[in-house]
Write a protein that holds these residues in place. Sequence first.
Motif, PDB file in Angstrom:
ATOM      1  N   ALA A  87       0.827  -1.201   0.000  1.00 44.42           N
ATOM      2  CA  ALA A  87       0.000   0.000   0.000  1.00 44.42           C
ATOM      3  C   ALA A  87       0.866   1.258   0.000  1.00 44.42           C
ATOM      4  O   ALA A  87       1.707   1.452   0.879  1.00 44.42           O
ATOM      5  N   ALA A  88       0.646   2.115  -0.993  1.00 41.80           N
ATOM      6  CA  ALA A  88       1.443   3.335  -1.137  1.00 41.80           C
ATOM      7  C   ALA A  88       0.723   4.519  -0.505  1.00 41.80           C
ATOM      8  O   ALA A  88       0.395   5.507  -1.170  1.00 41.80           O
ATOM      9  N   VAL A  89       0.431   4.421   0.776  1.00 43.63           N
ATOM     10  CA  VAL A  89      -0.248   5.506   1.481  1.00 43.63           C
ATOM     11  C   VAL A  89       0.748   6.218   2.380  1.00 43.63           C
ATOM     12  O   VAL A  89       1.736   5.638   2.837  1.00 43.63           O
ATOM     13  N   ASP A  90       0.493   7.490   2.619  1.00 43.60           N
ATOM     14  CA  ASP A  90       1.318   8.268   3.544  1.00 43.60           C
ATOM     15  C   ASP A  90       0.749   8.080   4.943  1.00 43.60           C
ATOM     16  O   ASP A  90      -0.351   8.546   5.244  1.00 43.60           O
ATOM     17  N   GLU A  91       1.495   7.396   5.794  1.00 42.19           N
ATOM     18  CA  GLU A  91       0.978   7.052   7.109  1.00 42.19           C
ATOM     19  C   GLU A  91       0.826   8.259   8.023  1.00 42.19           C
ATOM     20  O   GLU A  91       0.101   8.200   9.024  1.00 42.19           O
ATOM     21  N   GLU A  97      -6.943  12.913   3.888  1.00 47.40           N
ATOM     22  CA  GLU A  97      -5.850  13.712   3.340  1.00 47.40           C
ATOM     23  C   GLU A  97      -5.101  12.965   2.244  1.00 47.40           C
ATOM     24  O   GLU A  97      -4.651  13.576   1.258  1.00 47.40           O
ATOM     25  N   ASN A  98      -4.949  11.648   2.393  1.00 46.54           N
ATOM     26  CA  ASN A  98      -4.329  10.854   1.327  1.00 46.54           C
ATOM     27  C   ASN A  98      -5.125  10.962   0.041  1.00 46.54           C
ATOM     28  O   ASN A  98      -4.559  11.146  -1.044  1.00 46.54           O
ATOM     29  N   LEU A  99      -6.434  10.842   0.154  1.00 51.08           N
ATOM     30  CA  LEU A  99      -7.284  10.940  -1.033  1.00 51.08           C
ATOM     31  C   LEU A  99      -7.258  12.355  -1.614  1.00 51.08           C
ATOM     32  O   LEU A  99      -7.206  12.531  -2.843  1.00 51.08           O
ATOM     33  N   GLN A 100      -7.282  13.352  -0.753  1.00 43.67           N
ATOM     34  CA  GLN A 100      -7.270  14.734  -1.238  1.00 43.67           C
ATOM     35  C   GLN A 100      -5.964  15.048  -1.957  1.00 43.67           C
ATOM     36  O   GLN A 100      -5.942  15.774  -2.952  1.00 43.67           O
ATOM     37  N   LEU A 101      -4.866  14.448  -1.462  1.00 43.91           N
ATOM     38  CA  LEU A 101      -3.584  14.629  -2.128  1.00 43.91           C
ATOM     39  C   LEU A 101      -3.646  14.110  -3.556  1.00 43.91           C
ATOM     40  O   LEU A 101      -3.147  14.753  -4.490  1.00 43.91           O
ATOM     41  N   MET A 102      -4.279  12.959  -3.733  1.00 44.99           N
ATOM     42  CA  MET A 102      -4.406  12.400  -5.079  1.00 44.99           C
ATOM     43  C   MET A 102      -5.299  13.271  -5.948  1.00 44.99           C
ATOM     44  O   MET A 102      -5.046  13.438  -7.149  1.00 44.99           O
ATOM     45  N   VAL A 103      -6.341  13.835  -5.352  1.00 46.33           N
ATOM     46  CA  VAL A 103      -7.213  14.748  -6.099  1.00 46.33           C
ATOM     47  C   VAL A 103      -6.419  15.960  -6.571  1.00 46.33           C
ATOM     48  O   VAL A 103      -6.532  16.400  -7.728  1.00 46.33           O
ATOM     49  N   ASP A 104      -5.587  16.504  -5.699  1.00 50.78           N
ATOM     50  CA  ASP A 104      -4.793  17.683  -6.051  1.00 50.78           C
ATOM     51  C   ASP A 104      -3.805  17.386  -7.169  1.00 50.78           C
ATOM     52  O   ASP A 104      -3.446  18.280  -7.952  1.00 50.78           O
ATOM     53  N   LEU A 105      -3.351  16.138  -7.223  1.00 48.83           N
ATOM     54  CA  LEU A 105      -2.391  15.747  -8.257  1.00 48.83           C
ATOM     55  C   LEU A 105      -3.060  15.324  -9.559  1.00 48.83           C
ATOM     56  O   LEU A 105      -2.391  15.170 -10.580  1.00 48.83           O
TER      57      LEU A 105
END
Length: 311
Positions: A87-91, A97-105
């Motif tokens: 799993a490539a998640v930021d712990e 916030e992990n999902l929002q980071l992907m949305v921003d990218l």
Amino acid sequence: MTTSAIAVTGLRKTYGDKTVLDGIDLDVPAGTVFSLLGPNGAGKTTTVNVLTTLTKADSGTVRVAGYDAATAAKSVRSAIGVTGQFAAVDELLTGRENLQLMVDLSRGAANGVVAELLERFELAEAADKPAATYSGGMRRKLDLAMTLVGNPQIIFLDEPTTGLDPRSRRTMWTIIRELLADGVTIFLTTQYLDEADELADRIAVLDKGRLVAQGTPDELKRQIPGTHVRFRFESVAELDTAARILPGSTRDDESLTLRVPSDGGTRSVRELLDRLDEHSLDAGEFSVHTPDLDDVFLALTGHDTTEVVAK
């Protein structure tokens, strides 16, 4: 006519004097689950790396979502999602916030996608907790949810249930089926043969850089000898008679059962039943047994299942 989500012809890749892929041909229909199996060193990772534009092929043609992977890598990347084995998640970030980071990218993310994915993957209650507090199953679900932010047409899943408990594993299977129902194409590599059997519409077996078999799970099983019909009788006398009239059978006196080689087809099973009926024999029960994917894998590759595991 079903379109191809992935079409590969004559794919070759070498590293130095070692040929890793030796003329691979693949066709993955859109909206299906395709599983690639093979022992360690077979070339599975290299195949996925080429299909996802991480590695360039030496020769052959590779089209993913209609785009040439060699000349339109950017278009391929915009159409796919990749979930790795780990799993490539930021712990340090929360699930939200992990999902929002992907949305921003991502340029293709829809409004409200974060809340929708949290709900879909049953992560809403834990959305504002650090990912470090998540269980293994929750992390895998979050990882896959992050992959879906850009609404990919094709998803590459590399061993998505490795290390998960049975319940989390079943949950992941349900999610994969839901994605399939939405029209997403799944390219699956797995170390669990029962997972491929359960999920895949088609399976390809890779060994030493070459495809040694392709087909549906049932088609692959039928290639391997060992299919038989099992009869259970009520008495030794009935077992004796059945063994005499059904040549090539193997008996088990303790369980009063008889194994008769067969292709498992309707006609051949009916012929066996008619033969018993001619001698006034009535089996207490009968069933058709076919080789499983573990048998297929061992027969096709000649290797123990050191990487692909039957559970």
